[in-house]
Design a protein around this motif. Structure first.
Motif, PDB file in Angstrom:
ATOM      1  N   PRO A  41       0.810  -1.224   0.000  1.00  0.00           N
ATOM      2  CA  PRO A  41       0.000   0.000   0.000  1.00  0.00           C
ATOM      3  C   PRO A  41       0.846   1.278   0.000  1.00  0.00           C
ATOM      4  O   PRO A  41       1.836   1.375   0.714  1.00  0.00           O
ATOM      5  CB  PRO A  41      -0.797  -0.105   1.301  1.00  0.00           C
TER       6      PRO A  41
ATOM      7  N   ARG B 139      -0.630  -4.746  -3.730  1.00  0.00           N
ATOM      8  CA  ARG B 139      -1.500  -3.736  -3.122  1.00  0.00           C
ATOM      9  C   ARG B 139      -1.031  -2.334  -3.475  1.00  0.00           C
ATOM     10  O   ARG B 139       0.154  -2.103  -3.654  1.00  0.00           O
ATOM     11  CB  ARG B 139      -1.449  -3.836  -1.571  1.00  0.00           C
TER      12      ARG B 139
ATOM     13  N   ASP C  27      -4.672   0.513   1.374  1.00  0.00           N
ATOM     14  CA  ASP C  27      -4.711  -0.301   2.595  1.00  0.00           C
ATOM     15  C   ASP C  27      -6.136  -0.792   2.878  1.00  0.00           C
ATOM     16  O   ASP C  27      -7.105  -0.364   2.231  1.00  0.00           O
ATOM     17  CB  ASP C  27      -4.109   0.464   3.775  1.00  0.00           C
ATOM     18  N   ASP C  28      -6.240  -1.673   3.869  1.00  0.00           N
ATOM     19  CA  ASP C  28      -7.535  -2.273   4.206  1.00  0.00           C
ATOM     20  C   ASP C  28      -8.540  -1.229   4.671  1.00  0.00           C
ATOM     21  O   ASP C  28      -9.733  -1.340   4.397  1.00  0.00           O
ATOM     22  CB  ASP C  28      -7.364  -3.300   5.341  1.00  0.00           C
TER      23      ASP C  28
ATOM     24  N   ASP D  47      -5.874  -5.615  -3.844  1.00  0.00           N
ATOM     25  CA  ASP D  47      -6.591  -4.673  -2.966  1.00  0.00           C
ATOM     26  C   ASP D  47      -7.987  -5.190  -2.627  1.00  0.00           C
ATOM     27  O   ASP D  47      -8.451  -5.037  -1.503  1.00  0.00           O
ATOM     28  CB  ASP D  47      -6.678  -3.291  -3.637  1.00  0.00           C
TER      29      ASP D  47
ATOM     30  N   SER E  97      -8.172  -7.486   1.054  1.00  0.00           N
ATOM     31  CA  SER E  97      -8.888  -6.674   2.055  1.00  0.00           C
ATOM     32  C   SER E  97     -10.249  -7.291   2.367  1.00  0.00           C
ATOM     33  O   SER E  97     -10.868  -6.967   3.375  1.00  0.00           O
ATOM     34  CB  SER E  97      -9.110  -5.245   1.534  1.00  0.00           C
TER      35      SER E  97
END
Ligand SMILES: NC(=O)C1=CN([C@@H]2O[C@H](COP(=O)(O)OP(=O)(O)OC[C@H]3O[C@@H](n4cnc5c(N)ncnc54)[C@H](O)[C@@H]3O)[C@@H](O)[C@H]2O)C=CC1
Ligand SMILES: O=C([O-])C1=[NH+]CCC1
Length: 315
Positions: free
Chosen positions: A208, A232, A235-236, A258, A262
């Protein structure tokens, strides 16, 4: 097939393609794709062949649009490049065929097509999903896609402020030198995206680079990199807080780290919004997860071919 005229080098595709011509064709194609009518678009998820030894992969992207009489495939190779490398990260070729006989009509350089159609689709996502009166655009990454996104977004919208972040000073300096208008180089990704209304992520990162805690509520993110299931860019937190759109639901479930890692739900395809079957949640934070689709290359290549025929007075 050895007719010189039917090979379209990069300079020719560049001359014949413009975002203004391309965008309506892409909107039409995205809408058709999301209707899942086999007579309109047949386009499997791309086949990806890892090139482990060379840090890349080759993607095969066949598409058939029966009603439009368009048959094509793109071959695209993607490599992770070091900053400052003069080698392109993405190299592509689009082959346009006659669906009736299977003969090749044209072989085209796919780098310009890939750069322009990807940026144009991101711009369509912004047109549909960005907050009203969006003023600040931030771009993370300074490679080929960053340049094409900058060109298409500044042509289509009137942002008051453009910010850019690169992982290196040289990358940012090169980008700033290459574009005409004012742009603010930022020393961190956070600085670039804080308060931005629209954020474009166009990096080769596998981790990320954009974090939900930095993103203004209601912003729109066009996430273009991270096209493998274990890569990625976001981020989550961002993936879970945002309403997530994709070009292809199946593509996102198979290819997007992603989305897969996630566990975020894909709310809709861009084509569903174009077709009016799913809402455009402009009032919420939105992510458009772009992976790239063969149908985008098909209509772009057909546009190049149509323009060339018109110019050359052919057929
Ligand atoms: N969604 C789609 O349709 C398409 C997506 N792509 C993807 O877009 C991304 C950018 O492609 P190009 O501009 O052609 O590549 P490029 O190599 O020209 O630019 C990549 C940029 O990402 C930066 N970068 C690389 N690794 C990074 C890291 N770990 N952290 C932060 N920045 C990093 C580089 O410094 C450079 O500025 C790639 O991930 C590519 O796979 C490319 C074509 C189509
Ligand atoms: O659609 C495309 O051409 C690509 N998507 C990711 C790398 C290349």
């Amino acid at each position: 097939f050895n007719e010189q005229n039917f090979i379209f080098q990069q300079s020719k595709t560049k001359d014949l393609l413009s975002p203004a011509d391309l965008i309506p064709r892409l909107e039409d194609a995205l809408g058709k794709f999301s209707r899942r009518d086999a007579a309109e678009v047949l386009q499997p998820v791309r086949t990806a062949v890892p090139l482990q030894k060379h840090g890349g992969f080759m993607g095969l992207m066949p598409t058939y649009m029966e009603k439009d009489g368009v048959l094509s495939t793109k071959f695209v190779c993607f490599y992770k490049r070091e900053e400052g490398s003069t080698l392109p990260a993405v190299q592509a070729t689009v082959v346009l065929l006659d669906p009736e006989y299977g003969n090749v009509k044209a072989v085209m350089d796919g780098e310009v097509i890939t750069a322009m159609r990807t940026a144009a689709v991101s711009a369509i996502s912004a047109k549909l999903l960005m907050p009203p009166q969006a003023e600040v655009l931030a771009i993370l990454g300074t490679g080929k896609q960053a340049l094409s996104h900058c060109r298409v977004f500044t042509e289509m919208f009137s942002f008051k402020e453009l910010r850019v972040w690169s992982r290196t000073k040289e990358g940012a300096a090169r980008f700033i030198r290459s574009i005409d208008g004012p742009v603010q180089g930022c020393s961190t990704a956070e600085e670039a995206v804080r308060g931005a209304d629209v954020i474009v992520t166009v990096t080769g990162s596998t981790q990320p680079v954009l974090f939900g805690q930095w993103v203004k509520a209601g912003a729109h993110v066009a996430a273009v990199g991270a096209c493998r299931p274990d890569w990625r860019e976001l981020d989550d937190v961002l993936m879970k807080e945002a309403v997530v759109y994709a070009d292809s639901r199946e593509g996102a479930m198979l290819e997007s780290g992603d989305v897969i890692l996630s566990g975020a739900e894909v709310f809709a395809e861009l084509g569903d919004v174009i077709n009016g079957t799913k809402a455009a949640h402009r009032e919420k934070t939105t992510v458009f997860k772009s992976l790239g689709m063969g149908v985008e290359d098909a209509v772009s290549a057909q546009l190049v071919f149509d323009r060339w025929k018109a110019q050359a007075g052919k057929f």
